[in-house]
Enzyme design. Structure first.
Site, PDB file in Angstrom:
ATOM      1  N   CYS A 175      79.223  75.851  58.283  1.00 46.05           N
ATOM      2  CA  CYS A 175      79.018  75.082  57.058  1.00 46.05           C
ATOM      3  C   CYS A 175      79.107  73.595  57.381  1.00 46.05           C
ATOM      4  O   CYS A 175      79.678  73.202  58.386  1.00 46.05           O
ATOM      5  CB  CYS A 175      80.083  75.440  56.041  1.00 46.05           C
ATOM      6  SG  CYS A 175      80.225  77.214  55.784  1.00 46.05           S
ATOM      7  N   ARG A 203      73.184  72.869  58.819  1.00 44.97           N
ATOM      8  CA  ARG A 203      74.310  73.717  59.213  1.00 44.97           C
ATOM      9  C   ARG A 203      74.452  74.941  58.323  1.00 44.97           C
ATOM     10  O   ARG A 203      75.116  75.910  58.688  1.00 44.97           O
ATOM     11  CB  ARG A 203      75.617  72.910  59.154  1.00 44.97           C
ATOM     12  CG  ARG A 203      75.721  71.840  60.205  1.00 44.97           C
ATOM     13  CD  ARG A 203      77.055  71.177  60.108  1.00 44.97           C
ATOM     14  NE  ARG A 203      78.143  72.061  60.462  1.00 44.97           N
ATOM     15  CZ  ARG A 203      78.756  72.079  61.633  1.00 44.97           C
ATOM     16  NH1 ARG A 203      78.390  71.248  62.563  1.00 44.97           N
ATOM     17  NH2 ARG A 203      79.732  72.914  61.875  1.00 44.97           N
ATOM     18  N   TRP A 257      77.134  78.248  54.521  1.00 42.63           N
ATOM     19  CA  TRP A 257      76.475  79.385  55.156  1.00 42.63           C
ATOM     20  C   TRP A 257      77.438  80.548  54.930  1.00 42.63           C
ATOM     21  O   TRP A 257      78.519  80.583  55.512  1.00 42.63           O
ATOM     22  CB  TRP A 257      76.266  79.112  56.642  1.00 42.63           C
ATOM     23  CG  TRP A 257      75.436  80.139  57.342  1.00 42.63           C
ATOM     24  CD1 TRP A 257      74.069  80.193  57.434  1.00 42.63           C
ATOM     25  CD2 TRP A 257      75.923  81.272  58.082  1.00 42.63           C
ATOM     26  NE1 TRP A 257      73.688  81.286  58.169  1.00 42.63           N
ATOM     27  CE2 TRP A 257      74.799  81.959  58.581  1.00 42.63           C
ATOM     28  CE3 TRP A 257      77.190  81.776  58.361  1.00 42.63           C
ATOM     29  CZ2 TRP A 257      74.900  83.117  59.345  1.00 42.63           C
ATOM     30  CZ3 TRP A 257      77.300  82.933  59.123  1.00 42.63           C
ATOM     31  CH2 TRP A 257      76.160  83.592  59.607  1.00 42.63           C
ATOM     32  N   ASN A 297      85.276  75.367  56.764  1.00 45.71           N
ATOM     33  CA  ASN A 297      84.327  75.959  57.691  1.00 45.71           C
ATOM     34  C   ASN A 297      85.119  76.889  58.585  1.00 45.71           C
ATOM     35  O   ASN A 297      86.091  76.452  59.212  1.00 45.71           O
ATOM     36  CB  ASN A 297      83.662  74.848  58.521  1.00 45.71           C
ATOM     37  CG  ASN A 297      82.640  75.382  59.487  1.00 45.71           C
ATOM     38  OD1 ASN A 297      82.184  76.517  59.355  1.00 45.71           O
ATOM     39  ND2 ASN A 297      82.272  74.567  60.451  1.00 45.71           N
ATOM     40  N   GLY A 298      84.742  78.171  58.641  1.00 46.74           N
ATOM     41  CA  GLY A 298      85.495  79.130  59.445  1.00 46.74           C
ATOM     42  C   GLY A 298      85.711  80.398  58.647  1.00 46.74           C
ATOM     43  O   GLY A 298      85.161  80.559  57.556  1.00 46.74           O
ATOM     44  N   GLU A 313      62.373  82.833  75.555  1.00 48.46           N
ATOM     45  CA  GLU A 313      62.505  81.697  74.646  1.00 48.46           C
ATOM     46  C   GLU A 313      61.326  81.654  73.669  1.00 48.46           C
ATOM     47  O   GLU A 313      61.503  81.365  72.478  1.00 48.46           O
ATOM     48  CB  GLU A 313      62.612  80.396  75.469  1.00 48.46           C
ATOM     49  CG  GLU A 313      62.662  79.114  74.689  1.00 48.46           C
ATOM     50  CD  GLU A 313      63.799  79.013  73.672  1.00 48.46           C
ATOM     51  OE1 GLU A 313      64.701  79.861  73.670  1.00 48.46           O
ATOM     52  OE2 GLU A 313      63.749  78.079  72.855  1.00 48.46           O
ATOM     53  N   LYS A 354      61.744  81.751  69.607  1.00 50.69           N
ATOM     54  CA  LYS A 354      61.203  80.714  68.716  1.00 50.69           C
ATOM     55  C   LYS A 354      60.371  81.358  67.617  1.00 50.69           C
ATOM     56  O   LYS A 354      60.501  81.014  66.451  1.00 50.69           O
ATOM     57  CB  LYS A 354      60.301  79.724  69.481  1.00 50.69           C
ATOM     58  CG  LYS A 354      60.962  78.673  70.319  1.00 50.69           C
ATOM     59  CD  LYS A 354      61.713  77.607  69.590  1.00 50.69           C
ATOM     60  CE  LYS A 354      63.128  78.009  69.305  1.00 50.69           C
ATOM     61  NZ  LYS A 354      64.121  77.840  70.340  1.00 50.69           N
ATOM     62  N   GLU A 360      62.550  83.342  65.052  1.00 49.39           N
ATOM     63  CA  GLU A 360      63.417  82.473  64.249  1.00 49.39           C
ATOM     64  C   GLU A 360      62.685  81.829  63.080  1.00 49.39           C
ATOM     65  O   GLU A 360      63.211  81.780  61.982  1.00 49.39           O
ATOM     66  CB  GLU A 360      63.921  81.299  65.115  1.00 49.39           C
ATOM     67  CG  GLU A 360      65.161  81.547  65.886  1.00 49.39           C
ATOM     68  CD  GLU A 360      65.657  80.254  66.526  1.00 49.39           C
ATOM     69  OE1 GLU A 360      66.781  79.866  66.210  1.00 49.39           O
ATOM     70  OE2 GLU A 360      64.936  79.641  67.335  1.00 49.39           O
ATOM     71  N   HIS A 396      57.898 100.310  81.568  1.00 45.66           N
ATOM     72  CA  HIS A 396      59.045 101.218  81.452  1.00 45.66           C
ATOM     73  C   HIS A 396      59.429 101.455  79.993  1.00 45.66           C
ATOM     74  O   HIS A 396      60.571 101.773  79.692  1.00 45.66           O
ATOM     75  CB  HIS A 396      60.236 100.659  82.241  1.00 45.66           C
ATOM     76  CG  HIS A 396      59.948 100.541  83.709  1.00 45.66           C
ATOM     77  ND1 HIS A 396      60.042 101.595  84.584  1.00 45.66           N
ATOM     78  CD2 HIS A 396      59.499  99.498  84.445  1.00 45.66           C
ATOM     79  CE1 HIS A 396      59.700 101.199  85.792  1.00 45.66           C
ATOM     80  NE2 HIS A 396      59.359  99.918  85.740  1.00 45.66           N
ATOM     81  N   LYS A 405      72.208  75.678  62.286  1.00 45.69           N
ATOM     82  CA  LYS A 405      72.004  74.976  63.556  1.00 45.69           C
ATOM     83  C   LYS A 405      73.162  75.191  64.517  1.00 45.69           C
ATOM     84  O   LYS A 405      72.969  75.421  65.705  1.00 45.69           O
ATOM     85  CB  LYS A 405      71.817  73.477  63.264  1.00 45.69           C
ATOM     86  CG  LYS A 405      71.587  72.623  64.490  1.00 45.69           C
ATOM     87  CD  LYS A 405      70.217  72.868  65.074  1.00 45.69           C
ATOM     88  CE  LYS A 405      69.972  72.093  66.338  1.00 45.69           C
ATOM     89  NZ  LYS A 405      68.833  72.643  67.090  1.00 45.69           N
TER      90      LYS A 405
HETATM   91  C1  AGP Z   1      67.848  78.013  69.006  1.00 47.58           C
HETATM   92  O1  AGP Z   1      66.565  77.902  68.531  1.00 47.58           O
HETATM   93  C2  AGP Z   1      68.772  78.719  68.163  1.00 47.58           C
HETATM   94  N1  AGP Z   1      68.840  78.153  66.864  1.00 47.58           N
HETATM   95  C3  AGP Z   1      70.074  79.188  68.734  1.00 47.58           C
HETATM   96  O2  AGP Z   1      69.772  80.282  69.531  1.00 47.58           O
HETATM   97  C4  AGP Z   1      70.921  78.187  69.559  1.00 47.58           C
HETATM   98  O3  AGP Z   1      70.285  77.893  70.757  1.00 47.58           O
HETATM   99  C5  AGP Z   1      72.301  78.802  69.827  1.00 47.58           C
HETATM  100  O4  AGP Z   1      72.951  78.999  68.599  1.00 47.58           O
HETATM  101  C6  AGP Z   1      73.159  77.979  70.752  1.00 47.58           C
HETATM  102  O5  AGP Z   1      73.450  76.720  70.227  1.00 47.58           O
HETATM  103  P1  AGP Z   1      74.121  75.593  71.121  1.00 47.58           P
HETATM  104  O6  AGP Z   1      73.151  75.227  72.159  1.00 47.58           O
HETATM  105  O7  AGP Z   1      74.429  74.486  70.175  1.00 47.58           O
HETATM  106  O8  AGP Z   1      75.357  76.201  71.713  1.00 47.58           O
END
Ligand code: AGP
Length: 617
Positions: A2, A27, A78, A104-105, A490, A494, A497, A513, A612
């Site tokens: 959050c 966030r 969040w 937050n937590g 990756e 992307k 997400e 496989h 994020k």
């Molecule tokens: C990336 O597109 C993601 N949103 C996510 O996987 C991110 O890379 C991951 O949460 C790690 O974050 P950080 O690099 O801040 O540790």
């Protein structure tokens, strides 16, 4: 996950808090709220909160009193406990309205605390774990304790990791804050006649670059005149503010429709800044200025474990190959959340390299705590000056990507690869594995990288065309070999997400496989096949897919007409040296995902269910 902010000063608090929440919205964005103290007509607490994005809160604030209040706190959520709703949005108050809290937590023992509080006569207004904190604090303020002391004693009752900010009408003008564990940072900002507290720098930087970070089990009390700090045991704490060098302007979207596109486009500059901060070209040299005590210990390293989550884990996977091939030291990767629970064997000479753009990801921080307990050497790769990971590790290699706001990480991935490349070269230099001329050759390759990436970004027509063709696909397969395997992973991350299309990244050799059973005309494949990435092996994989009716998009080096003729669609990237290929091959995949998500009408910068910075387990 959050976003948290507090303001105590002389200016009207509401617009400052709302602006900060906008800056923190990445966030968490399922609900938001603010509480201000001291309305236009005198005293009192005014709380306004709404489910949904900040815009809903803003509409509600138009008709809310408290517009002249100069002290307040705000939160963007969040959800963890309790669905997103007006009632579950923060801030939360105690039943007597004497304490108001944002958090937050996760209060891991909230069920037990809630029944004990209920038995003692407290009534709960929400389904959240956070509300227990307000009630626990109120019991203490009612017995005459100051707010900071009430918070200090309360955190002793909470299980889990937390960042908490609170205020009370009984101490108008003051805001208290605490950090416990790794649930997220608490930054204190020092303005002119005003003070701020926030979960991260994005909320503070528009007002001041003079900041202090709370360590775990530290608490702060701020009012417009300054800040006082204590430790969890009540003793005074010394927390020194310092100036952070991030330019707030980089937080703006500029000409771009989305932060993600802006950040994709910024990569040539971000790469250039990172390269310049770590290497010199003439004379050729690697200089890692923040390695600290680790500078002199690189030749002791006998084994490397690279950890991270999500995109940062994919960067770590590329880094593993860099380290093995450039320093001759065995290297492996692990997901940080697995590493922390598997009781890893870390013998003498083990170096743990963590990768985290935010430096606040809880899984990474907990994994680093395990590594520290086992006395492993540690280096972290981070994009955030002074972040928590950088305080735990013995040394840091900073990336210079600037603030990354899009939830989908782009420039922080490619710049992390630069940091890992430079670290691998430095290790190879330190242990004598790499001759000086080879290092100079790699530095030349790095120096040409920003141009190669800029060329990939010159023309977006191919990505738009592919997005038009594939936007309604329901599944995608991404394949790569060698250094292109993490790139394929990756690419798949992307796409899923931001477009919500199911995508899998596989080592191409694994395809037959199992995954090949899925392939048909409606199941497209992206084959990442630059010249050095075991390209000829990928040719057979592509043929196998096409034999089953699957459509193939190939990412190939310029001039590879054979591959282009074989595939259904080709994206060309400049032909570059092997170690630079993963950087350059990633960029078309970022663009492809972006334009597919755009064509599907998705919320690119704030995809559903994501945040994020992931500060909860
Ligand atoms: C990336 O597109 C993601 N949103 C996510 O996987 C991110 O890379 C991951 O949460 C790690 O974050 P950080 O690099 O801040 O540790």
């Amino acid at each position: 996950m959050c976003g948290i902010v507090g303001y105590a000063g002389a200016r009207p608090a509401t617009p400052i808090l709302v602006r900060a929440l906008r800056d923190l919205e990445y966030r968490g964005y399922d609900s938001a709220g603010i509480a201000v103290l001291g309305s236009a007509d005198g005293e009192g607490l005014v709380i306004t909160k709404r489910v949904g994005k900040i815009v809903n809160l803003e509409s509600a604030l138009d008709s809310s009193p408290g517009n002249e209040a100069t002290v307040g706190i705000g939160h963007t959520r969040w959800a963890t406990h309790g669905r997103p709703s007006d009632l579950n949005a923060h801030p939360h108050t105690s039943c007597g309205g004497e304490v108001v809290v944002i958090h937050n937590g996760i209060v891991e023992n909230y069920a037990a605390l809630r029944s004990a509080l209920t038995a003692r006569g407290h009534t709960f207004a929400s389904e959240t774990d956070t509300e227990t904190i307000a009630h626990l604090m109120e019991e203490r303020t009612r017995s005459g304790l100051p707010l900071l002391e009430a918070l200090r004693l309360t955190i002793g009752e909470l299980e889990g990791s937390h960042a908490i900010v609170a205020m009370s009408p009984s101490e108008p003008g003051a805001i208290v804050a605490a950090r416990v564990g790794n649930a997220g940072g608490v930054v204190v900002g020092y303005g002119e006649g005003e003070m701020l507290v926030a979960s991260d720098l994005a909320a503070i930087l528009p007002h001041t670059q003079q900041v202090a970070f709370l360590a775990s089990h530290q608490l702060a009390r701020v009012d417009r005149g300054g800040a006082a700090y204590i430790n969890g045991d009540g003793s005074p704490a010394t927390v020194e503010p310092h100036r952070v060098p991030i330019d707030p302007v980089s937080a703006l979207k500029g000409q771009y429709e989305h932060f993600m596109l802006k950040e994709i486009m910024e990569q040539p500059e971000a790469l250039s800044d990172t390269i310049r901060s770590l290497v010199t070209i003439e004379p050729a040299g690697i200089h890692l200025p923040d390695l600290g005590a680790m500078s002199d210990r690189l030749s002791e390293v006998r084994r490397v474990i690279l950890i991270g989550m999500g995109t940062s884990l994919h960067a770590a996977m590329v880094g593993r190959a860099f380290i093995e091939r450039l320093s001759g030291v065995p290297a492996e990767t692990d997901n940080a959340s697995e590493f922390r629970y598997r009781d890893p064997v870390l013998g003498p000479g083990t170096l743990v390299v963590s990768v985290s753009q935010s430096g606040e990801t809880v899984d990474v921080l907990e994994a680093m705590a395990v590594a520290r307990a086992k006395q492993a050497m540690q280096i972290t790769i981070c994009n955030t000056e002074g972040a928590q990971t950088t305080r735990v590790a013995g040394g840091t290699v900073y990336t210079r990507a600037g603030l990354e706001r899009g939830v989908a990480s782009t420039k922080c991935f490619t710049t992390a690869l630069v940091a890992l490349y430079a670290l691998a070269l430095r290790m190879g230099e330190a242990n004598g594995y790499l001759a000086r001329e080879r290092i100079a050759g790699h530095i030349q390759d790095l120096a040409r990288l920003p141009d190669a990436v800029a060329r990939v970004l010159q023309d977006h027509t191919p990505y738009r065309a592919l997005a038009n063709h594939f936007y309604d696909a329901r599944h995608f397969l991404f394949l790569g070999r060698g250094l292109a395997f993490p790139v394929a992973m990756e690419g798949a991350l992307k796409l899923k997400e931001i477009s919500y299309i199911h995508a899998e990244g596989y080592a191409a050799g694994e395809m037959k496989h199992g995954p090949i059973a899925l392939v048909d005309r409606s199941f497209p494949t992206v084959a990442v096949a630059p010249a050095h990435a075991l390209r000829s092996k990928l040719v057979s994989n592509i043929e196998q897919i096409q034999a089953r009716g699957g459509e193939v998009i190939v990412v190939a080096s310029e001039g590879d007409d054979e591959l282009a003729a074989l595939a259904d669609h080709a994206i060309f990237m400049p032909a570059v040296p092997e170690f630079v290929e993963p950087f350059v091959a990633t960029v078309p995949l970022q663009c492809l995902s972006y334009y597919i998500a755009l064509r599907r009408g998705c919320d690119v910068d704030q995809p559903r269910n994501l945040a994020k910075t992931v500060t909860v387990e």
